[in-house]
Design a protein around this motif. Structure first.
Motif, short mmCIF file in Angstrom:
data_model
loop_
_atom_site.label_atom_id
_atom_site.label_comp_id
_atom_site.label_asym_id
_atom_site.label_seq_id
_atom_site.Cartn_x
_atom_site.Cartn_y
_atom_site.Cartn_z
N PHE A 182 -46.31 -12.24 -9.26
CA PHE A 182 -47.52 -12.04 -10.07
C PHE A 182 -48.51 -13.19 -9.86
O PHE A 182 -49.70 -13.03 -10.09
N GLU A 183 -47.99 -14.33 -9.39
CA GLU A 183 -48.88 -15.46 -9.13
C GLU A 183 -49.41 -15.45 -7.69
O GLU A 183 -50.60 -15.66 -7.46
N LEU A 184 -48.51 -15.17 -6.72
CA LEU A 184 -48.94 -15.08 -5.32
C LEU A 184 -47.82 -14.39 -4.54
O LEU A 184 -46.69 -14.85 -4.51
N LYS A 185 -48.18 -13.28 -3.92
CA LYS A 185 -47.21 -12.54 -3.13
C LYS A 185 -47.11 -13.18 -1.74
O LYS A 185 -48.12 -13.45 -1.10
N THR A 186 -45.88 -13.42 -1.28
CA THR A 186 -45.67 -14.04 0.05
C THR A 186 -44.62 -13.25 0.82
O THR A 186 -43.84 -12.49 0.24
N LYS A 187 -44.62 -13.46 2.15
CA LYS A 187 -43.62 -12.85 3.02
C LYS A 187 -42.56 -13.88 3.38
O LYS A 187 -42.88 -15.04 3.61
N GLU A 188 -41.32 -13.43 3.43
CA GLU A 188 -40.24 -14.31 3.85
C GLU A 188 -40.30 -14.51 5.36
O GLU A 188 -40.91 -13.74 6.10
N GLY A 189 -39.65 -15.56 5.84
CA GLY A 189 -39.56 -15.83 7.27
C GLY A 189 -38.11 -15.93 7.69
O GLY A 189 -37.21 -16.11 6.86
N GLY A 190 -37.86 -15.79 9.00
CA GLY A 190 -36.48 -15.84 9.45
C GLY A 190 -36.38 -16.23 10.91
O GLY A 190 -37.36 -16.22 11.66
N VAL A 191 -35.13 -16.57 11.30
CA VAL A 191 -34.86 -16.92 12.69
C VAL A 191 -33.40 -16.60 12.97
O VAL A 191 -32.53 -16.77 12.11
N PHE A 192 -33.10 -16.10 14.19
CA PHE A 192 -31.75 -15.71 14.59
C PHE A 192 -31.24 -16.72 15.60
O PHE A 192 -31.84 -16.91 16.67
N ILE A 193 -30.11 -17.37 15.30
CA ILE A 193 -29.66 -18.48 16.15
C ILE A 193 -28.19 -18.75 15.90
O ILE A 193 -27.62 -18.35 14.87
N GLY A 194 -27.56 -19.43 16.85
CA GLY A 194 -26.17 -19.85 16.71
C GLY A 194 -25.93 -21.08 17.56
O GLY A 194 -26.75 -21.47 18.40
N ILE A 195 -24.75 -21.71 17.38
CA ILE A 195 -24.41 -22.89 18.17
C ILE A 195 -24.41 -22.55 19.67
O ILE A 195 -24.74 -23.38 20.52
N ILE A 196 -24.09 -21.29 19.99
CA ILE A 196 -24.04 -20.88 21.39
C ILE A 196 -25.40 -20.98 22.06
O ILE A 196 -25.51 -21.02 23.28
N ASP A 197 -26.48 -21.03 21.27
CA ASP A 197 -27.83 -21.13 21.80
C ASP A 197 -28.24 -22.57 22.12
O ASP A 197 -29.38 -22.80 22.53
N HIS A 198 -27.33 -23.51 21.92
CA HIS A 198 -27.68 -24.90 22.19
C HIS A 198 -27.96 -25.12 23.68
O HIS A 198 -27.19 -24.70 24.55
N GLU A 199 -29.07 -25.77 23.98
CA GLU A 199 -29.44 -26.11 25.34
C GLU A 199 -29.97 -27.54 25.35
O GLU A 199 -30.63 -27.97 24.39
N PRO A 200 -29.73 -28.26 26.43
CA PRO A 200 -30.31 -29.61 26.53
C PRO A 200 -31.83 -29.52 26.54
O PRO A 200 -32.42 -28.55 27.02
N LEU A 201 -32.45 -30.54 26.02
CA LEU A 201 -33.91 -30.57 26.02
C LEU A 201 -34.42 -30.73 27.45
O LEU A 201 -33.83 -31.47 28.25
N PRO A 202 -35.50 -30.05 27.80
CA PRO A 202 -36.01 -30.12 29.18
C PRO A 202 -36.84 -31.37 29.42
O PRO A 202 -37.36 -32.00 28.50
N GLU A 203 -36.97 -31.71 30.70
CA GLU A 203 -37.87 -32.80 31.07
C GLU A 203 -39.32 -32.33 30.97
O GLU A 203 -39.61 -31.16 31.17
N PRO A 204 -40.23 -33.22 30.66
CA PRO A 204 -41.66 -32.87 30.71
C PRO A 204 -42.04 -32.39 32.11
O PRO A 204 -41.47 -32.83 33.12
N ILE A 205 -43.01 -31.48 32.16
CA ILE A 205 -43.34 -30.78 33.41
C ILE A 205 -44.62 -31.33 34.03
O ILE A 205 -45.60 -31.57 33.32
N ASP A 206 -44.58 -31.50 35.34
CA ASP A 206 -45.78 -31.78 36.15
C ASP A 206 -46.52 -33.02 35.64
O ASP A 206 -47.70 -32.98 35.32
N PHE A 207 -45.81 -34.12 35.56
CA PHE A 207 -46.40 -35.38 35.11
C PHE A 207 -47.01 -36.09 36.31
O PHE A 207 -46.32 -36.38 37.30
N VAL A 208 -48.32 -36.36 36.25
CA VAL A 208 -49.02 -37.01 37.36
C VAL A 208 -49.92 -38.12 36.80
O VAL A 208 -50.25 -38.13 35.60
N GLY A 209 -50.30 -39.03 37.69
CA GLY A 209 -51.20 -40.12 37.30
C GLY A 209 -52.25 -40.36 38.35
O GLY A 209 -51.97 -40.29 39.56
N VAL A 210 -53.47 -40.62 37.90
CA VAL A 210 -54.58 -40.97 38.80
C VAL A 210 -55.03 -42.38 38.44
O VAL A 210 -55.46 -42.63 37.30
N PHE A 211 -54.92 -43.28 39.41
CA PHE A 211 -55.22 -44.68 39.17
C PHE A 211 -56.64 -44.97 39.64
O PHE A 211 -57.00 -44.73 40.81
#
Length: 687
Positions: A182-211
């Motif tokens: 009655f004060e504010l209608k909201t929608k719930e949120g969700g996510v589907f996941i398990g320990i089996i979905d664990h992955e190592p974090l990736p390295e940053p991509i395409d890192f370059v430098g201009v000197f």
């Protein structure tokens, strides 16, 4: 403090834009993200509008976990547990200690509990921030603080760590706002996941430098990993071993909506002529720091103060030019000399063609000119730095045309698409080819390319349903000075034939000695390969081929393989070289008459009856299907003529009204029901 404030200001601007856009939505929604680690699952969430976020802080959230599968098998009924019933920010009293030890904690405390949301800072930036609507400020800064510090997110009621998970299960997490409808209608949120979905974090991509002089421009592709990392740690080293962070807080990667730029830019100030090493690490919304990127290294170099300028060109032949340039004498002490570079186009790529030109030189000769040449003169600095002049175009006189094109061949498919190809010319200054087409071999061909065609293949289309059965092509090579080669040999292509021949027609027929003589007019089409005559008897189920006339050599045919008394139909068609057939000619119908005589009557006799003054004739005949008997008579030397038709079954005839002393000749033959005749029988009687 200023760098942090600028970063927060940028984040705030985007957050405010998003907040305004989201306010148009009818129902606020809880947005949830998750991260699986080896023994736990981390959850983060937030309502997506300032108003709903503020009310969510007051009423809290309910976190549910539904076990969906176990041992890779879906459960018939999900198992539900409530992890947190009334999850909300910790009390205000605890935030004082948090704020004293954490910058992000101080920001979150001010956003949640501050009486007024005012950010202190110099140079008027804080004033600009404070002009924004206060509730949106609180919302934007709170979400930023939660993204940068997962502990602060948990204390703000926007994060949770589930340590009761099992490695063989997968879960559906639901985060539900406790705000009354009655004060504010909201929608719930969700996510589907398990320990089996664990992955190592990736390295940053395409890192370059201009000197560059005095600074380093670092960039990396942050858009591909935007769902993994929300900020980055930038580290620098002077020796490649020991690195230190360049900022106290991670550098946020902000992407403007609907923009194509995928890269994040970072500029660092450096000293010239000193080598620096850089690497970056990604930071997740859960405070995890990913692996380091590749290392980029380099040093800043002083930019040369003066730039050379090409002024004149003197052509001495088709292959040689002398170039002159200007360069201040006072700049010679900073350079080792000059390099002449050449390219085929203004945009390059430019390659060195004359090197080790002395610093005091102001002219150089080049003896390997092509049709089109673009030159730059480069000043080479003592610190491996360079400055290029603007490009100068040099084109020697060229009156030699390309070689005549060879190897022209092609094919026309059934839809009229023509595929042409030929052997490429080898001239370096070749611009392309002009392609010409004609409908007749000796006519003037029309050019079908608006500009020289650069490839060695070409696709054309022609009409296949017209009267021209062939199409002709030839090509001319053109160089960059518009010198034309001799035309290639003419290529003659046969179009696919889709037009059938015109119809042949029968002109006459006759039956001679039991054979059918047919005459016809051939098809008028030029590509006719043969004519075919077909016959069909009255009792035949199909038409049968009885004669084939190659090309236009015959217009008559005699069919001897027919049977007397039968009815036959004849037709004729023309077939061209493509196998197309004309319509069949209108059929000719013939009946073969009976011409073979059957045996004569037996015992044909005649006697004179003087008493009755008559001659009595008699005969016998045993054949069947007799229709009648025809009796012919002649008196003396007069010609024989039909005298009587006697019905079948009769074996006698009496002739009266005779002349004395006359000789009578009688001839009799049998007429059958199918029209056939017997052989005649003849007798002579003197009366």
């Amino acid at each position: 403090m200023n760098k942090k404030l600028i970063l927060l200001l940028v984040i705030l601007c985007y957050a405010q834009k998003n907040a305004i856009a989201q306010s148009i939505e009818q129902i606020p929604e809880v947005k949830v993200i998750a991260r699986a680690q080896e023994d736990r699952i981390l959850l983060r969430w937030a309502l997506n509008t300032p108003v709903s976020w503020k009310k969510g802080n007051r009423y809290g959230y309910t976190v549910e976990r539904h076990t969906i599968s176990r041992n890779r098998k879906t459960l018939p009924q999900p198992e539900k547990i409530i992890i947190a019933q009334n999850f909300m920010p910790v009390p205000m009293a605890e935030w004082e200690g948090i704020a004293n030890t954490s910058d992000k904690g101080a920001i979150m405390a001010q956003a949640l509990w501050g009486e007024s949301f005012v950010v202190e800072g110099g140079d008027g930036l804080a004033t600009m921030v404070n002009r924004a609507e206060e509730q949106q400020q609180r919302f934007a800064f709170a979400l930023y603080a939660a993204d940068q510090d997962f502990d602060i997110a948990q204390k703000a009621g926007l994060g949770y760590v589930d340590t009761t998970v099992k490695p063989n299960e997968k879960y559906l997490y639901k985060v539900i706002s406790n705000i009354p409808e009655f004060e504010l209608k909201t929608k719930e949120g969700g996510v589907f996941i398990g320990i089996i979905d664990h992955e190592p974090l990736p390295e940053p991509i395409d890192f370059v430098g201009v000197f560059q002089e005095g600074n380093t421009l670092l960039s990396w592709n942050s858009k591909l990993l935007k769902n993994t990392y929300n900020s980055y740690v930038v580290e620098r080293s002077n020796d490649g071993n020991s690195y230190r962070r360049l900022d106290d807080i991670p550098y946020a990667a902000i992407h403007k909506p609907n923009k194509e730029n995928n890269r994040t830019i970072y500029i660092d100030s450096i000293a010239n002529n000193t080598e620096y090493f850089y690497r970056i690490k990604g930071v997740t919304s859960f405070g995890e720091i990913g692996p380091v990127s590749n290392v980029v290294s380099g040093s800043g170099k002083k930019v040369l103060k003066y730039v050379p300028h090409l002024t004149t060109k003197n052509l001495s032949s088709e292959h040689e030019v002398e170039l002159h340039w200007e360069f201040p004498v006072e700049g010679e002490e900073d350079i080792t000399g000059f390099t002449l570079k050449r390219a085929d186009t203004d945009k390059g790529a430019y390659k060195p063609v004359v090197t080790h030109i002395p610093a005091t030189a102001r002219k150089v000769k080049y003896t390997k000119l092509r049709t089109t040449n673009y030159f730059k003169i480069t000043a080479n600095g003592k610190q491996n730095n360079q400055r290029d002049s603007f490009a100068m175009l040099v084109q020697p006189v060229d009156s030699i045309p390309p070689e005549q094109p060879i190897g022209l061949e092609g094919v026309v498919d059934s839809t009229g698409v023509v595929h042409l190809k030929w052997t490429p010319n080898t001239e370096e200054d070749l611009m392309g080819y002009r392609i010409y087409r004609g409908n007749l071999k000796n006519e003037e061909y029309s050019q079908i390319t608006q500009s020289p065609h650069e490839q060695y293949t070409y696709i054309d289309t022609v009409q296949v349903n017209n009267l021209n059965s062939k199409v002709f092509y030839r090509i001319i090579a053109v160089d960059h000075r518009y010198n034309n080669s001799k035309p290639s040999e003419i290529l003659e292509l046969i179009k696919p034939d889709i037009i059938p021949p015109t119809d042949p027609v029968f002109t006459s027929y006759r039956i001679v000695d039991g054979a059918v003589h047919l005459e016809w007019a051939n098809s008028s089409s030029n590509d006719v390969d043969a004519h075919y005559i077909y016959r069909k008897g009255k009792e035949d189920p199909n038409w049968n081929l009885v004669f084939q006339s190659p090309k236009l050599k015959h217009t008559t045919f005699m069919d001897k393989k027919v049977t007397e008394g039968k009815l036959y139909n004849y037709t004729i068609i023309a077939r061209d070289q493509s196998g197309l057939e004309s319509n069949p000619a209108s059929p000719v119908t013939v009946i073969i008459p009976k011409t073979t005589l059957k045996p004569a009557v037996k015992g044909f006799y005649g006697t004179v009856n003087t008493y009755d003054k008559t001659i009595e004739l008699s005969w016998r005949y045993k054949e069947v299907d007799i229709s009648a008997f025809e009796l012919y008579r002649a008196v003396g030397d007069a010609p024989t003529s039909l005298y009587r038709v006697i019905p079948q079954g009769s074996t006698r005839f009496t002739d009266s009204g005779l002349l004395i002393n006359s000789v009578y000749k009688y001839i009799i033959r049998v007429v059958f029901t199918d029209g056939a005749y017997s052989q005649p029988s003849e007798i002579n009687i003197k009366y």
